[in-house]
Design a protein around this motif. Structure first.
Motif, PDB file in Angstrom:
ATOM      1  N   GLN A 148       0.726  -1.279  -0.198  1.00 10.23           N
ATOM      2  CA  GLN A 148      -0.089  -0.125  -0.078  1.00 10.23           C
ATOM      3  C   GLN A 148       0.692   1.396  -0.017  1.00 10.23           C
ATOM      4  OE1 GLN A 148      -2.863  -0.512   3.363  1.00 10.23           O
ATOM      5  NE2 GLN A 148      -4.414  -1.297   2.125  1.00 10.23           N
ATOM      6  N   ALA A 149       0.330   2.288  -0.533  1.00 11.00           N
ATOM      7  CA  ALA A 149       0.904   3.654  -0.356  1.00 11.00           C
ATOM      8  C   ALA A 149       1.498   4.059   1.093  1.00 11.00           C
ATOM      9  CB  ALA A 149       0.144   4.687  -1.189  1.00 11.00           C
ATOM     10  N   GLY A 150       2.656   4.301   1.282  1.00  7.72           N
ATOM     11  CA  GLY A 150       3.202   4.799   2.350  1.00  7.72           C
ATOM     12  C   GLY A 150       4.102   3.404   2.838  1.00  7.72           C
ATOM     13  N   GLY A 151       3.903   2.440   2.134  1.00  7.55           N
ATOM     14  CA  GLY A 151       4.484   1.198   2.860  1.00  7.55           C
ATOM     15  C   GLY A 151       5.931   1.261   2.272  1.00  7.55           C
ATOM     16  N   SER A 152       6.639   0.087   2.668  1.00  6.70           N
ATOM     17  CA  SER A 152       8.246   0.018   2.558  1.00  6.70           C
ATOM     18  C   SER A 152       8.214  -1.226   1.805  1.00  6.70           C
ATOM     19  CB  SER A 152       8.749   0.107   3.545  1.00  6.70           C
ATOM     20  OG  SER A 152       8.630   1.388   4.240  1.00  6.70           O
ATOM     21  N   ASP A 177      15.966  12.268  -8.583  1.00  7.68           N
ATOM     22  CA  ASP A 177      15.229  13.153  -7.688  1.00  7.68           C
ATOM     23  C   ASP A 177      14.011  12.739  -6.987  1.00  7.68           C
ATOM     24  OD1 ASP A 177      16.088  16.094  -9.566  1.00  7.68           O
ATOM     25  OD2 ASP A 177      17.113  15.055  -8.071  1.00  7.68           O
ATOM     26  N   SER A 178      13.159  12.188  -7.772  1.00 11.22           N
ATOM     27  CA  SER A 178      11.922  11.632  -7.156  1.00 11.22           C
ATOM     28  C   SER A 178      12.027  10.734  -6.071  1.00 11.22           C
ATOM     29  CB  SER A 178      11.070  11.078  -8.371  1.00 11.22           C
ATOM     30  OG  SER A 178      11.618   9.763  -8.877  1.00 11.22           O
ATOM     31  N   VAL A 179      13.254  10.053  -5.911  1.00 11.25           N
ATOM     32  CA  VAL A 179      13.326   8.909  -4.752  1.00 11.25           C
ATOM     33  C   VAL A 179      14.211   9.411  -3.456  1.00 11.25           C
ATOM     34  CG1 VAL A 179      12.814   7.177  -6.818  1.00 11.25           C
ATOM     35  CG2 VAL A 179      15.348   7.669  -5.723  1.00 11.25           C
ATOM     36  N   LYS A 180      14.810  10.505  -3.865  1.00 10.42           N
ATOM     37  CA  LYS A 180      15.769  11.156  -2.800  1.00 10.42           C
ATOM     38  C   LYS A 180      14.985  11.252  -1.341  1.00 10.42           C
ATOM     39  CE  LYS A 180      19.066  13.525  -5.844  1.00 10.42           C
ATOM     40  NZ  LYS A 180      19.267  15.074  -6.142  1.00 10.42           N
ATOM     41  N   GLY A 181      15.591  10.933  -0.327  1.00  8.00           N
ATOM     42  CA  GLY A 181      14.945  10.815   0.761  1.00  8.00           C
ATOM     43  C   GLY A 181      14.147   9.808   1.247  1.00  8.00           C
ATOM     44  N   ARG A 182      13.686   9.040   0.395  1.00  7.53           N
ATOM     45  CA  ARG A 182      12.663   7.742   0.372  1.00  7.53           C
ATOM     46  C   ARG A 182      13.309   6.381  -0.039  1.00  7.53           C
ATOM     47  NH1 ARG A 182       8.435   7.079  -2.840  1.00  7.53           N
ATOM     48  NH2 ARG A 182       9.505   8.298  -4.740  1.00  7.53           N
ATOM     49  N   PHE A 183      14.417   6.296  -0.786  1.00  5.53           N
ATOM     50  CA  PHE A 183      15.039   5.088  -1.317  1.00  5.53           C
ATOM     51  C   PHE A 183      16.534   5.208  -0.667  1.00  5.53           C
ATOM     52  CE2 PHE A 183      12.621   3.925  -5.304  1.00  5.53           C
ATOM     53  CZ  PHE A 183      11.371   4.106  -4.610  1.00  5.53           C
ATOM     54  N   THR A 184      16.827   3.988  -0.452  1.00  2.94           N
ATOM     55  CA  THR A 184      18.541   3.900   0.041  1.00  2.94           C
ATOM     56  C   THR A 184      19.056   2.902  -0.601  1.00  2.94           C
ATOM     57  OG1 THR A 184      17.966   4.954   2.127  1.00  2.94           O
ATOM     58  CG2 THR A 184      20.061   3.726   2.095  1.00  2.94           C
ATOM     59  N   ILE A 185      20.176   2.896  -1.494  1.00  3.98           N
ATOM     60  CA  ILE A 185      20.985   1.849  -1.837  1.00  3.98           C
ATOM     61  C   ILE A 185      22.136   1.510  -0.994  1.00  3.98           C
ATOM     62  CG2 ILE A 185      22.364   3.317  -3.284  1.00  3.98           C
ATOM     63  CD1 ILE A 185      22.063   1.367  -5.635  1.00  3.98           C
ATOM     64  N   SER A 186      22.484   0.188  -0.865  1.00  2.00           N
ATOM     65  CA  SER A 186      23.447  -0.102  -0.096  1.00  2.00           C
ATOM     66  C   SER A 186      24.258  -1.477  -0.686  1.00  2.00           C
ATOM     67  CB  SER A 186      23.067  -0.397   1.230  1.00  2.00           C
ATOM     68  OG  SER A 186      22.036  -1.406   1.635  1.00  2.00           O
ATOM     69  N   ARG A 187      25.372  -1.702  -0.244  1.00  3.05           N
ATOM     70  CA  ARG A 187      25.946  -2.959  -0.770  1.00  3.05           C
ATOM     71  C   ARG A 187      26.531  -3.760   0.291  1.00  3.05           C
ATOM     72  NH1 ARG A 187      29.393  -1.553  -5.574  1.00  3.05           N
ATOM     73  NH2 ARG A 187      30.005  -3.680  -5.530  1.00  3.05           N
ATOM     74  N   ASN A 221      29.589  -6.430   0.504  1.00  7.13           N
ATOM     75  CA  ASN A 221      30.632  -6.859  -0.466  1.00  7.13           C
ATOM     76  C   ASN A 221      30.739  -8.355   0.089  1.00  7.13           C
ATOM     77  OD1 ASN A 221      30.793  -4.847  -2.270  1.00  7.13           O
ATOM     78  ND2 ASN A 221      32.549  -4.145  -1.225  1.00  7.13           N
ATOM     79  N   ALA A 222      30.638  -8.707   1.276  1.00  5.81           N
ATOM     80  CA  ALA A 222      30.868  -9.987   1.935  1.00  5.81           C
ATOM     81  C   ALA A 222      29.777 -11.056   1.403  1.00  5.81           C
ATOM     82  CB  ALA A 222      30.562  -9.998   3.200  1.00  5.81           C
ATOM     83  N   LYS A 223      28.437 -10.454   1.115  1.00  9.30           N
ATOM     84  CA  LYS A 223      27.569 -11.217   0.436  1.00  9.30           C
ATOM     85  C   LYS A 223      27.344 -11.125  -0.994  1.00  9.30           C
ATOM     86  CE  LYS A 223      24.837 -11.294   5.030  1.00  9.30           C
ATOM     87  NZ  LYS A 223      23.577 -10.898   5.609  1.00  9.30           N
ATOM     88  N   ASN A 224      27.888 -10.231  -1.781  1.00  8.61           N
ATOM     89  CA  ASN A 224      27.912 -10.101  -3.190  1.00  8.61           C
ATOM     90  C   ASN A 224      26.358  -9.531  -3.282  1.00  8.61           C
ATOM     91  OD1 ASN A 224      30.369 -11.083  -3.332  1.00  8.61           O
ATOM     92  ND2 ASN A 224      29.946 -12.420  -4.888  1.00  8.61           N
ATOM     93  N   THR A 225      25.909  -8.796  -2.601  1.00  4.17           N
ATOM     94  CA  THR A 225      24.569  -8.401  -2.630  1.00  4.17           C
ATOM     95  C   THR A 225      24.248  -6.731  -2.760  1.00  4.17           C
ATOM     96  OG1 THR A 225      23.811 -10.405  -1.740  1.00  4.17           O
ATOM     97  CG2 THR A 225      22.240  -8.410  -1.818  1.00  4.17           C
ATOM     98  N   VAL A 226      23.396  -6.351  -3.481  1.00  2.00           N
ATOM     99  CA  VAL A 226      23.103  -4.758  -3.493  1.00  2.00           C
ATOM    100  C   VAL A 226      21.523  -4.940  -3.066  1.00  2.00           C
ATOM    101  CG1 VAL A 226      22.715  -4.981  -5.780  1.00  2.00           C
ATOM    102  CG2 VAL A 226      23.097  -2.721  -4.576  1.00  2.00           C
ATOM    103  N   TYR A 227      21.395  -3.643  -2.330  1.00  2.00           N
ATOM    104  CA  TYR A 227      20.002  -3.578  -1.660  1.00  2.00           C
ATOM    105  C   TYR A 227      19.315  -2.069  -2.173  1.00  2.00           C
ATOM    106  CZ  TYR A 227      21.621  -7.275   1.178  1.00  2.00           C
ATOM    107  OH  TYR A 227      22.137  -8.324   2.037  1.00  2.00           O
ATOM    108  N   LEU A 228      18.118  -2.247  -2.303  1.00  2.00           N
ATOM    109  CA  LEU A 228      17.416  -0.967  -2.369  1.00  2.00           C
ATOM    110  C   LEU A 228      16.177  -0.937  -1.192  1.00  2.00           C
ATOM    111  CD1 LEU A 228      17.379   1.799  -4.215  1.00  2.00           C
ATOM    112  CD2 LEU A 228      15.376   0.682  -5.416  1.00  2.00           C
ATOM    113  N   GLN A 229      16.434  -0.088  -0.237  1.00  2.00           N
ATOM    114  CA  GLN A 229      15.307   0.019   0.523  1.00  2.00           C
ATOM    115  C   GLN A 229      14.504   1.178   0.201  1.00  2.00           C
ATOM    116  OE1 GLN A 229      14.852  -1.629   3.751  1.00  2.00           O
ATOM    117  NE2 GLN A 229      12.976  -0.546   3.722  1.00  2.00           N
ATOM    118  N   MET A 230      13.244   0.580   0.044  1.00  4.81           N
ATOM    119  CA  MET A 230      12.253   1.948  -0.557  1.00  4.81           C
ATOM    120  C   MET A 230      11.394   1.859   0.642  1.00  4.81           C
ATOM    121  SD  MET A 230      11.911   0.126  -4.447  1.00  4.81           S
ATOM    122  CE  MET A 230      10.785  -1.184  -3.787  1.00  4.81           C
TER     123      MET A 230
END
Length: 118
Positions: A13-17, A61-71, A73-82
């Motif tokens: 739903q809107a507002g969720g993650s 611009d439209s995702v700044k402050g709402r989305f966070t990218i992280s990586r 390297n030990a798990k060979n994984t990249v994330y996108l927290q929305m």
């Protein structure tokens, strides 16, 4: 050979993650800049977020402050927290890897659907 496998999409739903994950199956993950793109129906694919091999980040611009990218390297994984998702975030989300010094994307994932209901 490298394979990218996304997961974590779904209906929210809107507002969720949601948190998207992209597993990098192959060697030398740490040297790649990792990118998240999205493509909504009838629209062009757009770059959403980037994390360099050194950890620097970029956001559309439209995702700044709402989305966070992280990586991780030990798990060979990249994330996108929305967070604070909006209906206009609805799209298929793709991760892509770009090797050092290259201007093209070397590898793409298959995509994961994110649907945000109002």
């Amino acid at each position: 050979q490298v394979e990218l496998v996304e997961s974590g999409g779904g209906l929210v739903q809107a507002g969720g993650s949601l948190r998207l994950s992209c597993a990098f199956l192959g060697r030398t993950f740490s040297r790649y800049a990792m990118n998240w793109f999205r493509q909504a129906p009838g629209k062009e694919r757009e770059l959403v977020a980037v994390i360099s091999s050194g950890g620097s980040t970029y956001y559309e611009d439209s995702v700044k402050g709402r989305f966070t990218i992280s990586r991780d390297n030990a798990k060979n994984t990249v994330y996108l927290q929305m967070n604070s998702l909006k209906p206009e975030d609805t799209a298929v989300y793709y991760c892509a890897a770009r090797d050092q010094g290259r201007s093209v994307y070397d590898y793409w994932g298959q995509g994961t659907q994110v649907t945000v209901s109002s």
